[in-house]
Design an enzyme around this catalytic site. Sequence first.
Site, mmCIF file in Angstrom:
data_model
loop_
_atom_site.group_PDB
_atom_site.id
_atom_site.type_symbol
_atom_site.label_atom_id
_atom_site.label_comp_id
_atom_site.label_asym_id
_atom_site.label_seq_id
_atom_site.Cartn_x
_atom_site.Cartn_y
_atom_site.Cartn_z
ATOM 1 N NE ARG A 112 -40.540 2.593 -6.813
ATOM 2 C CZ ARG A 112 -40.211 3.689 -6.168
ATOM 3 N NH1 ARG A 112 -40.761 4.846 -6.470
ATOM 4 N NH2 ARG A 112 -39.292 3.663 -5.220
ATOM 5 C CD GLU A 211 -41.609 3.811 1.104
ATOM 6 O OE1 GLU A 211 -40.930 2.782 1.181
ATOM 7 O OE2 GLU A 211 -41.156 4.896 0.683
ATOM 8 N NE ARG A 215 -43.950 3.175 -3.913
ATOM 9 C CZ ARG A 215 -42.799 2.919 -3.291
ATOM 10 N NH1 ARG A 215 -42.095 1.861 -3.613
ATOM 11 N NH2 ARG A 215 -42.348 3.723 -2.360
ATOM 12 C CB CYS A 257 -39.698 7.767 1.257
ATOM 13 S SG CYS A 257 -37.907 7.903 1.387
ATOM 14 C CB THR A 259 -35.851 8.910 -1.746
ATOM 15 O OG1 THR A 259 -36.769 7.858 -1.427
ATOM 16 C CG2 THR A 259 -34.868 9.115 -0.621
ATOM 17 N NE ARG A 266 -36.435 1.055 -7.119
ATOM 18 C CZ ARG A 266 -35.675 -0.006 -7.397
ATOM 19 N NH1 ARG A 266 -34.437 0.173 -7.832
ATOM 20 N NH2 ARG A 266 -36.130 -1.220 -7.233
ATOM 21 N NE ARG A 295 -33.107 1.053 -4.324
ATOM 22 C CZ ARG A 295 -34.359 1.429 -4.054
ATOM 23 N NH1 ARG A 295 -35.329 0.536 -4.059
ATOM 24 N NH2 ARG A 295 -34.643 2.679 -3.779
ATOM 25 C CD GLU A 300 -34.614 1.574 -0.250
ATOM 26 O OE1 GLU A 300 -35.836 1.572 -0.105
ATOM 27 O OE2 GLU A 300 -33.925 2.575 -0.364
HETATM 28 P P1 ADP Z 1 -39.306 -0.167 -5.039
HETATM 29 O O1 ADP Z 1 -40.675 -0.720 -4.997
HETATM 30 O O2 ADP Z 1 -39.144 1.078 -4.312
HETATM 31 O O3 ADP Z 1 -38.841 -0.054 -6.430
HETATM 32 P P2 ADP Z 1 -37.529 -2.317 -4.013
HETATM 33 O O4 ADP Z 1 -36.111 -1.992 -4.310
HETATM 34 O O5 ADP Z 1 -37.842 -2.783 -2.636
HETATM 35 O O6 ADP Z 1 -38.402 -1.070 -4.195
HETATM 36 O O7 ADP Z 1 -38.011 -3.392 -5.064
HETATM 37 C C1 ADP Z 1 -39.250 -3.999 -4.972
HETATM 38 C C2 ADP Z 1 -39.269 -5.327 -5.696
HETATM 39 O O8 ADP Z 1 -39.133 -5.130 -7.088
HETATM 40 C C3 ADP Z 1 -38.165 -6.270 -5.282
HETATM 41 O O9 ADP Z 1 -38.706 -7.566 -5.143
HETATM 42 C C4 ADP Z 1 -37.219 -6.237 -6.449
HETATM 43 O O10 ADP Z 1 -36.528 -7.454 -6.622
HETATM 44 C C5 ADP Z 1 -38.158 -6.013 -7.602
HETATM 45 N N1 ADP Z 1 -37.495 -5.372 -8.737
HETATM 46 C C6 ADP Z 1 -37.002 -4.124 -8.804
HETATM 47 N N2 ADP Z 1 -36.471 -3.886 -10.010
HETATM 48 C C7 ADP Z 1 -36.626 -5.012 -10.743
HETATM 49 C C8 ADP Z 1 -36.281 -5.395 -12.064
HETATM 50 N N3 ADP Z 1 -35.691 -4.565 -12.896
HETATM 51 N N4 ADP Z 1 -36.599 -6.661 -12.444
HETATM 52 C C9 ADP Z 1 -37.228 -7.510 -11.612
HETATM 53 N N5 ADP Z 1 -37.584 -7.201 -10.372
HETATM 54 C C10 ADP Z 1 -37.297 -5.965 -9.919
HETATM 55 C C1 CIR Z 2 -33.766 4.410 4.671
HETATM 56 O O1 CIR Z 2 -33.672 5.548 5.104
HETATM 57 O O2 CIR Z 2 -32.797 3.685 4.458
HETATM 58 C C2 CIR Z 2 -35.155 3.885 4.369
HETATM 59 N N1 CIR Z 2 -36.103 4.678 5.073
HETATM 60 C C3 CIR Z 2 -35.436 3.921 2.866
HETATM 61 C C4 CIR Z 2 -35.118 5.194 2.185
HETATM 62 C C5 CIR Z 2 -35.412 5.210 0.696
HETATM 63 N N2 CIR Z 2 -34.214 4.979 -0.017
HETATM 64 C C6 CIR Z 2 -33.852 5.347 -1.224
HETATM 65 O O3 CIR Z 2 -32.671 5.404 -1.511
HETATM 66 N N3 CIR Z 2 -34.783 5.609 -2.141
#
Ligand code: ADP
Ligand code: CIR
Length: 345
Positions: A112, A211, A215, A257, A259, A266, A295, A300
């Site tokens: 993403r 956020e 995305r 953020c 990060t 990511r 994670r 997250e």
């Molecule tokens: P981000 O959007 O920052 O990547 P999250 O860690 O909150 O943040 O993940 C968002 C969603 O994407 C969650 O529901 C997670 O289970 C899903 N997800 C992340 N990586 C994978 C993956 N490799 N396969 C399937 N689902 C994923």
């Molecule tokens: C935190 O500080 O835990 C949340 N605001 C999320 C921070 C983003 N985390 C990350 O590792 N990418």
Amino acid sequence: MDYPKLPKKCKSLLCKYLTPKVFDTLKNKKTINGFTLELVINSGVQNIDSSIGVYAGDEESYTTFAALFDPIIKEYHGFDTQDKHTSNLNPDDLNTPNPDSEGKFIVSTRIRVGRNIDNMHLGAVISQGQRDLVESTALKALSALEGELAGNYYPLLGMTKELQDDLYKEHLLFKEGDRFLDAAGYNRNWPDGRGIYHNHDKTFLVWINEEDQLRIISIQQGGDIKEVFIRLVSALKVIETEVTFAYNNHLGYITSCPTNLGTAMRASVHITLPNLAKDMDAFKAITDKYYLQIRGINGEHSANEGSVYDISNQRRLGITEVQAVQNLHDGVVALIGAEKTLAPK
Ligand code: ADP
Ligand code: CIR
């Protein structure tokens, strides 16, 4: 505003870098959009278990509050104040054969990126009208997608609880009521202006007004990382001809953020590693070597389920998109190698 109460046990980067001196330097500063130090730090002050604890309200936050953001950015990404960010989205530069061609370990792969529209407030201070404008601008851009990427938009407003839950359980939709985002102001006017676009196969998704304003996500079962990357890049090419996103040569893509700055990318796999899971030191030695983060699989701050983990690139700024994905690939190859070595003979 007085110096906040930050308990000694607090491990966030906010608690580490918001010294009384930094606080005094920044406490009366404001960006042109009215974003203050109090707003920058509220999430981490309210949520002492944050890993980071700060959010930006606009691009200018990163310069106005640099005395706090810079050391956080340096520690998280290894990126210095004089460094420049460069982008490389060319899939031909990747060397990522499927690390798990027999399909034994990798459940799914997702890449993403976050994007925010140029000259628009970020989600912490965005107005309802601006949020609606983000939604309509994004939908207009997404209507230009064709073929495999063509799909429909599902606004959260009016969505049945059943559909929302199903999309969440399929790992496609963001969660509701995140307390870290809530304390930073992101959940105002929920669910107005939020939603998810997805193609017919659910391999290409766009989250609107979570956020980050957008995305943009490519996802599929298995470990063909390059196919996931190619789909993402082809969508980005279309979307970025329709909308101008906030970007500068130092911080790359501007995100809520710190990060996520830079590539805002990511790249992750959900991977089963039952033997490595019993030896977390060995597991972490590999993820550290390849700059990867572990994670849980429900997003997250979630816990792992059984021995399935979400493994992704930790650094996003000061490396290219290709490097971020290459790090993930190489780290996953090493993890699978170690997992096989540890398997009972
Ligand atoms: P981000 O959007 O920052 O990547 P999250 O860690 O909150 O943040 O993940 C968002 C969603 O994407 C969650 O529901 C997670 O289970 C899903 N997800 C992340 N990586 C994978 C993956 N490799 N396969 C399937 N689902 C994923
Ligand atoms: C935190 O500080 O835990 C949340 N605001 C999320 C921070 C983003 N985390 C990350 O590792 N990418």
